[in-house]
Design a protein around this motif. Structure first.
Motif, short mmCIF file in Angstrom:
data_model
loop_
_atom_site.label_atom_id
_atom_site.label_comp_id
_atom_site.label_asym_id
_atom_site.label_seq_id
_atom_site.Cartn_x
_atom_site.Cartn_y
_atom_site.Cartn_z
N ASP A 14 0.85 -1.19 0.00
CA ASP A 14 0.00 0.00 0.00
C ASP A 14 0.89 1.24 0.00
OD1 ASP A 14 -1.75 2.07 0.40
OD2 ASP A 14 -2.56 1.33 2.31
N PRO A 15 0.98 1.97 -1.12
CA PRO A 15 1.85 3.16 -1.17
C PRO A 15 1.55 4.16 -0.07
CG PRO A 15 1.10 2.57 -3.37
CD PRO A 15 0.33 1.71 -2.43
N ALA A 16 0.28 4.30 0.31
CA ALA A 16 -0.08 5.27 1.35
C ALA A 16 0.54 4.91 2.70
CB ALA A 16 -1.60 5.36 1.48
N CYS A 17 0.82 3.65 2.92
CA CYS A 17 1.39 3.23 4.20
C CYS A 17 2.77 3.86 4.41
CB CYS A 17 1.49 1.71 4.26
SG CYS A 17 2.09 1.07 5.83
N TYR A 18 3.52 4.02 3.33
CA TYR A 18 4.88 4.57 3.45
C TYR A 18 4.86 6.08 3.69
CZ TYR A 18 6.50 0.01 1.95
OH TYR A 18 6.75 -1.35 1.88
N ALA A 19 3.70 6.69 3.53
CA ALA A 19 3.55 8.11 3.86
C ALA A 19 3.01 8.30 5.28
CB ALA A 19 2.61 8.79 2.86
N ASP A 20 2.82 7.20 5.99
CA ASP A 20 2.30 7.22 7.36
C ASP A 20 3.29 6.42 8.22
OD1 ASP A 20 0.98 6.82 9.77
OD2 ASP A 20 -0.96 6.44 8.86
N GLU A 21 4.26 7.11 8.78
CA GLU A 21 5.37 6.43 9.43
C GLU A 21 4.92 5.54 10.58
OE1 GLU A 21 9.25 8.07 11.70
OE2 GLU A 21 9.17 8.50 9.56
N ARG A 22 3.97 6.01 11.38
CA ARG A 22 3.53 5.18 12.52
C ARG A 22 2.89 3.89 12.03
NH1 ARG A 22 0.63 7.30 17.88
NH2 ARG A 22 2.83 7.75 18.25
N ARG A 23 2.01 4.00 11.04
CA ARG A 23 1.35 2.79 10.51
C ARG A 23 2.38 1.83 9.93
NH1 ARG A 23 -2.01 2.35 4.98
NH2 ARG A 23 -2.64 0.17 5.13
N LEU A 24 3.33 2.37 9.17
CA LEU A 24 4.36 1.52 8.55
C LEU A 24 5.14 0.77 9.62
CD1 LEU A 24 6.08 0.59 6.11
CD2 LEU A 24 7.51 2.61 6.51
N HIS A 25 5.64 1.48 10.62
CA HIS A 25 6.50 0.83 11.60
C HIS A 25 5.72 -0.06 12.56
CE1 HIS A 25 10.34 2.21 10.26
NE2 HIS A 25 9.90 3.46 10.19
N ASP A 26 4.45 0.23 12.80
CA ASP A 26 3.61 -0.71 13.55
C ASP A 26 3.49 -2.03 12.80
OD1 ASP A 26 3.20 1.08 15.59
OD2 ASP A 26 1.14 1.59 15.03
N ALA A 27 3.27 -1.93 11.48
CA ALA A 27 3.15 -3.14 10.66
C ALA A 27 4.46 -3.93 10.65
CB ALA A 27 2.74 -2.77 9.23
N LEU A 28 5.57 -3.23 10.46
CA LEU A 28 6.86 -3.91 10.37
C LEU A 28 7.25 -4.55 11.70
CD1 LEU A 28 8.80 -1.31 8.19
CD2 LEU A 28 7.86 -3.52 7.47
N ALA A 29 6.99 -3.85 12.80
CA ALA A 29 7.32 -4.41 14.12
C ALA A 29 6.51 -5.68 14.38
CB ALA A 29 7.08 -3.37 15.20
N LEU A 30 5.24 -5.67 13.99
CA LEU A 30 4.40 -6.84 14.17
C LEU A 30 4.92 -8.02 13.35
CD1 LEU A 30 1.81 -8.12 15.33
CD2 LEU A 30 0.56 -7.15 13.37
#
Length: 415
Positions: A14-30
């Motif tokens: 989802d390209p929009a995820c990379y513009a939302d740092e918190r969402r991106l890093h929450d996903a990656l940490a999980l």
């Protein structure tokens, strides 16, 4: 909000995820915590395995004879994958270093390698510092307020890399627009259009420009990188038109957009962490470490893809032959097993084993140049910076490949 590992995996497409740092890093940490090698089925995309741990990405990069760049070097929609496959069969597709495997990769990489070695970088450094001063001076001319990302960071590295290529300044704006369209193909503001055909048109425009450049340099060779590429020979034969144009494209785009993202993101990090700015001001000798921390923090290249040439067991998961993997560099660079307090911005971080430049045979050709540019810019800026604060809300590019801030409004005083 990311609730499940499957949602986290789909977020990487989802390209929009990379513009939302918190969402991106929450996903990656999980994903790192619960499913570090995770099969992703995202609407509109061919399936892939998301690889999120630093150690696993290093393993894939080391096993370059097993995990190949071709035929799927980047995450793209299934529609675009099919268009690219057809164009590859016709011999008219983009074929840069990131599309190649050995032996082609080794041979083609060598064409430009000398231009990025330490000796060449030392010769280029005075020009880089001159341009850095020019752009810090330009910040003074803006009267104490500017959109740093759009008015400064995006232009300085462009001038450096296109000067190295030997392109005229009259063409720089055209190169900037094409680069932004190429890497901003998923961003509503930067994209040329929404269809795969319109995205291919951007590449064709690049090819048309660089074909003219090739003809000019072959007719009248000059002492620049463009001429070295145009006149290179492999097994006694010149590169074909598409391989030549592809070489120009990777140098002109990867050598520009990535560095501009680090400079903008690096300044944003200093604004958001004023204690680190003061530390850097008090200890200028930390600048080389600070540069690598900015590169880790921003990680402008979000992913590369690899395809398994045979079955392979990775972190307890069998990757079947023919399956593709997404190597998530932002995830590797926040891996809690590698970095102490990975979500802290630390200008003195040492060691800093980030993977923002990749690893192994595909390690970034322009890494030394990028470090010189970022260091030169902040060595010019930090001593002259009296104060700085945000003057609006920063915005990031929607992308799944390369990007960073597209807006960074700041208010400042310079001496």
């Amino acid at each position: 909000m990311i609730l499940t590992v499957d949602e986290a995996g789909r977020a990487l497409a989802d390209p929009a995820c990379y513009a939302d740092e918190r969402r991106l890093h929450d996903a990656l940490a999980l994903l790192r915590r619960e499913s570090p090698v995770h099969r992703v089925e995202a609407p509109g995309y061919n399936p892939f395995w998301a690889v999120t741990r630093h150690a696993d990405i290093m393993e894939v990069e080391r096993e370059h004879e097993v995990f190949l760049n071709a035929p799927r070097p980047l995450l793209a929609t299934a529609e675009f994958d099919e268009i690219n496959r057809q164009r590859q069969e016709q011999g008219i597709a983009l074929r840069t270093l990131i599309h190649m495997d050995d032996p082609d990769h080794r041979v083609i990489r060598a064409i430009g390698a000398d231009w990025f070695r330490p000796r060449a970088m030392r010769a280029l450094e005075p020009r880089v510092r001159e341009l850095a001063r020019r752009y810090v001076d330009r910040m003074v001319e803006f009267g104490g307020e500017c959109d740093f990302a759009r008015q400064v960071a995006v232009h300085f590295p462009l001038y450096v890399i296109l000067s190295l290529l030997g392109l005229p300044e009259s063409d720089f704006d055209r190169m900037l627009k094409l680069t932004q369209e190429l890497f901003g193909g998923d961003d509503d503001e930067l994209q040329r259009g929404t269809t795969s055909e319109e995205k291919v048109e951007v590449l064709l425009d690049f090819f048309a420009y660089f074909q003219g450049l090739t003809e000019a340099r072959r007719a009248r060779p000059t002492d620049d990188l463009a001429s070295a590429i145009a006149n290179a020979r492999v097994d006694g034969e010149p590169l074909n038109d598409f391989d030549t144009a592809s070489y120009y494209v990777i140098v002109a785009t990867a050598g520009h957009d990535t560095t501009s993202a680090v400079i903008a993101g690096g300044l944003h990090a200093l604004v958001e962490h004023p204690d680190q700015l003061e530390r850097l001001r008090a200890e200028p000798g930390l600048m080389p470490l600070a540069v690598d921390e900015m590169i880790r923090w921003v990680t402008p290249v979000k992913e590369f893809m690899r395809t398994a040439a045979r079955d392979y067991d990775l972190h307890g998961v069998t990757i079947p032959e023919g399956d593709s993997l997404l190597l998530s560099y932002p995830s590797a660079n926040r891996d809690e097993d590698v970095f102490k307090d990975p979500f802290a911005f630390d200008v003195g971080r040492d060691p800093n084993k980030h993977l923002a430049f990749g690893f192994g045979v595909h390690y970034c050709l322009g890494a030394a140049l990028a470090r010189i540019e970022v260091r030169a810019f902040f060595e010019e800026l930090v001593p002259r910076l009296g104060s700085i604060e945000l003057a609006g809300t920063p915005e990031s590019i929607a992308t799944t490949f390369v990007g960073g801030l597209k807006r960074l409004p700041v208010r400042y005083s310079l001496v």
